[in-house]
Design a protein around this motif. Structure first.
Motif, PDB file in Angstrom:
ATOM      1  N   HIS A  72       8.427  -5.171   3.123  1.00 49.10           N
ATOM      2  CA  HIS A  72       9.799  -5.021   2.862  1.00 49.10           C
ATOM      3  C   HIS A  72      10.530  -3.713   3.549  1.00 49.10           C
ATOM      4  O   HIS A  72      10.007  -2.532   3.724  1.00 49.10           O
ATOM      5  CB  HIS A  72      10.337  -4.765   1.158  1.00 49.10           C
ATOM      6  N   GLU A  73      11.846  -3.974   4.177  1.00 48.11           N
ATOM      7  CA  GLU A  73      12.434  -2.633   4.755  1.00 48.11           C
ATOM      8  C   GLU A  73      12.876  -1.514   3.967  1.00 48.11           C
ATOM      9  O   GLU A  73      12.582  -0.638   4.351  1.00 48.11           O
ATOM     10  CB  GLU A  73      13.710  -3.530   5.354  1.00 48.11           C
ATOM     11  N   LEU A  74      12.920  -1.891   2.708  1.00 45.41           N
ATOM     12  CA  LEU A  74      13.499  -0.876   1.644  1.00 45.41           C
ATOM     13  C   LEU A  74      12.122  -0.177   1.215  1.00 45.41           C
ATOM     14  O   LEU A  74      12.290   1.138   0.894  1.00 45.41           O
ATOM     15  CB  LEU A  74      13.875  -1.446   0.430  1.00 45.41           C
ATOM     16  N   TYR A  75      10.909  -0.848   1.370  1.00 50.69           N
ATOM     17  CA  TYR A  75       9.825  -0.060   1.205  1.00 50.69           C
ATOM     18  C   TYR A  75       9.667   0.963   2.353  1.00 50.69           C
ATOM     19  O   TYR A  75       9.112   2.146   2.153  1.00 50.69           O
ATOM     20  CB  TYR A  75       8.696  -1.096   0.831  1.00 50.69           C
ATOM     21  N   LEU A 107       1.088   4.830  -4.157  1.00 50.65           N
ATOM     22  CA  LEU A 107       0.370   3.951  -4.962  1.00 50.65           C
ATOM     23  C   LEU A 107       0.088   2.391  -4.559  1.00 50.65           C
ATOM     24  O   LEU A 107      -1.119   2.138  -4.464  1.00 50.65           O
ATOM     25  CB  LEU A 107       1.009   3.756  -6.464  1.00 50.65           C
ATOM     26  N   VAL A 108       0.940   1.909  -3.689  1.00 51.82           N
ATOM     27  CA  VAL A 108       0.868   0.565  -3.043  1.00 51.82           C
ATOM     28  C   VAL A 108       0.008   0.849  -2.057  1.00 51.82           C
ATOM     29  O   VAL A 108      -1.111  -0.258  -1.734  1.00 51.82           O
ATOM     30  CB  VAL A 108       2.189   0.226  -2.994  1.00 51.82           C
ATOM     31  N   LYS A 109       0.161   1.884  -1.099  1.00 50.48           N
ATOM     32  CA  LYS A 109      -0.583   2.018  -0.157  1.00 50.48           C
ATOM     33  C   LYS A 109      -2.127   2.260  -0.425  1.00 50.48           C
ATOM     34  O   LYS A 109      -3.235   2.009   0.146  1.00 50.48           O
ATOM     35  CB  LYS A 109      -0.095   3.248   0.677  1.00 50.48           C
ATOM     36  N   GLU A 110      -2.306   3.058  -1.602  1.00 51.48           N
ATOM     37  CA  GLU A 110      -3.759   3.216  -2.115  1.00 51.48           C
ATOM     38  C   GLU A 110      -4.099   1.943  -2.807  1.00 51.48           C
ATOM     39  O   GLU A 110      -5.467   1.961  -2.605  1.00 51.48           O
ATOM     40  CB  GLU A 110      -3.540   4.276  -3.079  1.00 51.48           C
ATOM     41  N   LEU A 111      -3.562   1.178  -3.437  1.00 47.76           N
ATOM     42  CA  LEU A 111      -4.253  -0.092  -4.037  1.00 47.76           C
ATOM     43  C   LEU A 111      -4.345  -1.404  -3.198  1.00 47.76           C
ATOM     44  O   LEU A 111      -5.019  -2.379  -3.557  1.00 47.76           O
ATOM     45  CB  LEU A 111      -3.271  -0.052  -5.545  1.00 47.76           C
ATOM     46  N   ILE A 169      -7.386  -3.807  -3.901  1.00 46.79           N
ATOM     47  CA  ILE A 169      -7.106  -4.809  -4.604  1.00 46.79           C
ATOM     48  C   ILE A 169      -7.580  -6.329  -3.789  1.00 46.79           C
ATOM     49  O   ILE A 169      -8.099  -7.479  -4.135  1.00 46.79           O
ATOM     50  CB  ILE A 169      -5.642  -5.178  -5.328  1.00 46.79           C
ATOM     51  N   SER A 170      -7.419  -6.314  -2.577  1.00 49.28           N
ATOM     52  CA  SER A 170      -7.510  -7.404  -1.619  1.00 49.28           C
ATOM     53  C   SER A 170      -9.085  -7.734  -1.582  1.00 49.28           C
ATOM     54  O   SER A 170      -9.574  -8.617  -1.635  1.00 49.28           O
ATOM     55  CB  SER A 170      -7.022  -7.242  -0.173  1.00 49.28           C
TER      56      SER A 170
END
Length: 953
Positions: A588-591, A617-621, A625-626
């Motif tokens: 996402h662009e806003l991310y 946190l998203v970059k770490e998980l 998770i995948s």
């Protein structure tokens, strides 16, 4: 055109020449005229035409004008005209006026093209630098303006030429010291252009004392109340400091941060701020932020933050923050500045937590700011600034996080309701009807839980009363309830970010979340649907939350074990579809915008979707998770076993770390004890050494007294070789007494003989007197008397010689008597009265009596001396006894100290064995251990043993 005609030689009879022709003639005149006045007039005419005929003058006259600068430097007037003409040709300051006259658009690029022509020959710029050094106003000022224009048009190229020019930058720095304000102010503008995006020039300018001069100018101009000159100085300071770590460190080390404090001293009356003051204060705040920017190295930022606290700058900023009447944009920028001054600095964060607003009753500044954040009537930029301030306050501040969460816990909530806490404001914003307040409150609460598992568990205890008569529900349950009600996208995004932060790395929170049977169906339903682009972001966050529930699941709930959740994803969503939806977040662009910097900066409230810390946190998980989704049950089991093994290993490591810490503490205590005992031992050694030296001194004194006593005894007993320290033996005393009696008898015999001789002499004297009275005697009797008289005279002479011999013998006897008297006083203090002889009236008796008296006085003196020596001997004997006792005591103390030292050595040996055993254990555990302590302790032991042997010797 009358002026041009005068310049060109009078009125023209024919048609008027065109501008190009006139310029050509003027150029020819500049090139060919031999008179300086003619060339000056021609250059002045070119200057007047350069604004209107910029292209023609630039094309035809530039070369001639440069030649004038090279050849006519002695005339400041023509140099000034030439510089002004070049400035008019190169500068684009008149473009707007030209565009209003509908001239071709090619004019916009004329300045850059002419600048390129001018700097093609680098010596032209060097010549210009030389002209700027001239003090003449008509040369220096146009030279500064021309160089500024060149930098505006072709900045990097001109910067490089100036940088390689000898003392090029240093010569320009002199402009700041010019007493003429016009040149000084234009010099500031020149340095602005010179320092743009060039770190090397920025460093040179900074080390040429630029900070000192610029701050002096700001102070002279009135700080924030100053004019546009202050603005120009602040822009130049920003150029020097922004993204330049070397200059920032130099600025801090030079104590220039302290000089910024007076900039922010605002009075009580804050109404009616001028536009220039607002601009100046805005730039001053930005300058503070440059020094503490999160993009700077952490060490440099931290040192600047501490300096700002110690000099009172942070306190001054908080005063502006709580003041009334401050313009909104200044207040917003002040909040952002305070945010970065306290970010990650515990000392500054603690101070900010103690700041109270001037209200009745006083409220903490944090509460007042949060009230603004959840108030939808406040400006959007102000609410963003408050959110950033709250995030910076909680950044790496577990103490602050605990204080915020504690205001939500049941035991700390104010039941009276008299005061509003930070937790109540966050809950109010979280469940308000304003979606922006929902998002801000959710992000703020997520920051209170950031990297703090303890607070995540404590927050599960928070209970909320939803309505009267209904039982309270947990905060976690209320968040999921609002999420399932289909609120606005911004609200749902905020709540999902809060839940993802809350559940990450907290198995207990995951268990509580899974305990609600409606949560997993809701998440799978959201992910499985094919919704529009607006909902894709929500789907991605739902996938992330479901993945966190799987990854951090401890399998405590039988119906929601990891394997069952994966099977549910496989049946309801599909693994590929799940991974695709999960990838919607990072794409996402806003991310991408939010991941760039910590400060929330959004063009509109609709773009407020992601938080900077959440992107981490998203970059770490995302990757883990995948991988977790594709793992089989066997791999999960293996992973569980590995995790358990790792946990056990971690527990073992933790245990050993604890043991090592305890042993380290014991070692430290033992080391301190050893140091204490070593110091005591050293003190005892010093004491023993002092006592040994004192004993040696006493021994020396004893030996000296002994020698002195021996000499005195030998002096008084020179006639006897067998004298001893304890006195004369009894046999020798008896012999001496016998000899003394013999000498006394001889002396009495001689005295008797002397008396007989004296009587004979008296008879002779009387006979002579009788002979003198018989004057009438006969001749015969007279001759017989003479013969008898001669005989008597001879006998008298004989008696006199005999007396003389006896007197010498008496003197010898007196000497021997003196010696005998000395011996007699040593052997027997009682001396008989040997001098009690009868006194004679004659001269011989008087002489003998005087001599005997002298002998008696000498004997008496010797007796007194003997008594004194005897007393001295007695005192010496007592001193020797005392010294002997002290010696025995000292020897006993030395023996005790040696015994203590031996005990210490035994203790040290035991300690060394313990240390070696502990080091062997540490080496077995893989912890690197240095052997220096062992070597030092061994050397110390050897030294102690050597010291003991030396003392025994």
């Amino acid at each position: 055109m009358n002026f041009l005609r005068g310049v060109m030689g009078g009125p023209s009879a024919g048609p008027q020449p065109s501008g190009a022709e006139t310029i050509q003639k003027l150029c020819d005149r500049v090139a060919s005229s031999t008179l300086l006045d003619d060339r000056r007039d021609a250059v002045r005419a070119l200057k007047s035409l350069s604004k209107k005929y910029r292209l023609e003058v630039g094309i035809q006259a530039m070369e001639h004008l440069i030649h004038v600068l090279q050849t006519d430097r002695s005339d400041s007037e023509i140099i000034g005209y030439a510089l002004d003409t070049l400035y008019n040709v190169i500068s684009n300051d008149l473009e707007e006026e030209e565009q209003e006259e509908n001239l071709p658009k090619q004019v916009d690029d004329l300045g850059s093209q002419f600048t390129e022509i001018f700097i093609k020959q680098q010596e032209n710029v060097t010549l210009l630098l030389t002209l700027v050094e001239e003090f003449d106003f008509h040369v220096r000022w146009p030279g500064v303006k021309l160089l500024t224009s060149l930098l505006k048009q072709q900045g990097p190229q001109v910067q490089q030429i100036i940088l390689v020019s000898p003392m090029g930058v240093s010569r320009l720095m002199d402009l700041l010291a010019d007493s003429r304000e016009v040149i000084r102010n234009d010099g500031v503008l020149l340095l602005q252009q010179l320092t743009k995006s060039n770190a090397a020039i920025q460093k040179i300018v900074a080390f040429e004392n630029a900070f000192e001069r610029l701050l002096d100018i700001v102070t002279e101009e009135g700080n924030s109340d100053g004019g546009i000159v202050v603005e120009d100085c602040l822009l130049l300071l920003q150029n020097l400091l922004k993204n330049n770590n070397s200059n920032q460190n130099f600025f801090k080390e030079g104590s220039y941060i302290q000089r910024m404090k007076p900039w922010f001293e605002v009075g009580d009356d804050n109404c009616g701020w001028s536009a220039q003051k607002v601009t100046n204060l805005h730039l001053m705040l930005q300058l503070v932020r440059v020094l503490v920017s999160p993009t700077n190295p952490p060490g440099a930022t931290s040192s600047c933050q501490k300096a700002m606290f110690h000099c009172g700058l942070l306190q001054q900023l908080c005063t502006i923050l709580m003041a009334t009447g401050v313009p909104a944009d200044i207040l917003t920028e002040t909040i952002n500045t305070v945010s970065e001054v306290i970010r990650g600095c515990q000392m500054n964060q603690d101070y900010f937590a103690s700041v109270n607003a001037p209200s009745n009753p006083p409220r903490p500044a944090i509460v007042v700011l949060l009230m603004s954040m959840v108030n939808e009537r406040q400006p959007f930029v102000l609410r963003c600034a408050v959110l950033y301030c709250f995030q910076c306050f909680l950044y790496k501040n577990q103490k602050g996080q605990g204080e915020i969460v504690s205001t939500l816990l049941p035991s700390t909530i104010d039941a009276t309701g008299n005061s509003v806490s930070a937790g109540q404001l966050l809950c109010g914003g979280l469940f308000s009807t304003d979606s922006l307040s929902n998002w801000c409150a959710a992000v703020a609460l997520a920051h209170a839980l950031q990297e703090n598992a303890t607070l995540k568990e404590q927050l599960l205890r928070v209970q909320l009363a939803t309505s009267i008569g209904n039982p309270p529900v947990s905060l976690l349950q209320q968040c999921t309830n609002i999420l399932s009600q289909g609120s606005k996208v911004q609200t749902r995004v905020g709540l999902l970010m809060l839940l993802c932060t809350w559940l990450s790395n907290c198995s207990i929170a995951v268990t509580h979340f899974l305990h609600n049977p409606a949560n997993i169906p809701f998440l799978t339903g959201q992910i499985a649907e094919n919704l529009g682009e607006e909902e894709q972001l929500v789907q991605g966050l739902c996938a992330l939350l479901l993945g966190i529930s799987i990854y951090y699941n401890d399998n405590s709930l039988e119906n929601y074990r990891k394997e069952k959740l994966k099977q549910l994803i496989e049946k309801r969503i599909g693994r590929e579809n799940f991974i695709e939806k999960l990838g919607f977040i990072s794409k996402h662009e806003l991310y991408s915008r939010a991941a760039q910097k910590p400060q929330p900066s959004f063009s509109s409230p609709d773009h407020m979707m992601f938080d900077h810390e959440f992107t981490k946190l998203v970059k770490e998980l995302e990757g883990v998770i995948s991988k977790a989704i594709y793992k089989s049950s066997e791999e999960d089991k293996k992973e569980e076993e590995v995790k358990k093994t790792l946990e056990q290993h971690d527990n073992i490591v933790t245990h050993y770390k604890k043991v090592i810490r305890e042993q380290d503490q014991e070692l430290e205590e033992l080391k301190q004890r050893i140091n204490t005992l070593t110091s005591q031992n050293e003190q005892l050694q010093v004491t023993v050494t002092q006592q040994v030296s004192q004993i040696q001194q006493h021994k020396d004194q004893y030996n000296l007294l002994k020698v002195q006593l021996g000499k005195d005894t030998q002096h008084h007993n020179s006639h006897s070789d067998t004298l001893q320290m304890n006195g004369i033996q009894m046999e020798e005393v008896s012999k001496l007494k016998e000899e003394l009696e013999e000498w006394k008898n001889k002396h009495e015999l001689l005295q008797g003989q002397l008396r007989e001789k004296d009587s004979v002499i008296e008879k002779l004297k009387s006979s002579q007197l009788e002979m003198g009275t018989t004057e009438q005697s006969s001749q015969t009797s007279k001759s017989g008397g003479l013969e008898h008289n001669n005989e008597l005279q001879k006998e008298l002479e004989m008696l006199r010689s005999q007396i003389q011999l006896q007197s010498t013998e008496i003197s010898k006897l007196q000497i021997e008597n003196q010696k005998l008297q000395v011996m007699n006083t040593i052997a027997d203090p009682v001396l008989g009265d040997s001098s009690a002889t009868a006194a004679n009236n004659a001269e011989l008796e008087g002489r003998l009596e005087r001599e005997i008296k002298e002998l008696k006085s000498e004997v008496k003196a010797l007796s007194e001396e003997k008594e004194s020596l005897k007393q001295h001997l007695d005192s010496s004997s007592s001193t020797v006894a005392i010294l002997q006792d002290e010696k025995n005591k000292l020897q006993q103390e030395v023996a005790e100290s040696k015994k203590e030292q031996d005990d210490l050595l035994v203790l040290l040996a035991d300690q060394d064995q313990k240390l070696s055993a502990l080091k062997i254990k540490l080496k077995d555990l893989g912890v690197p251990v240095e052997d220096e302590d062992d070597t030092e302790s061994g050397d110390q032991g050897d030294e102690d043993e050597d010291g003991d042997e030396e003392e025994q010797d």
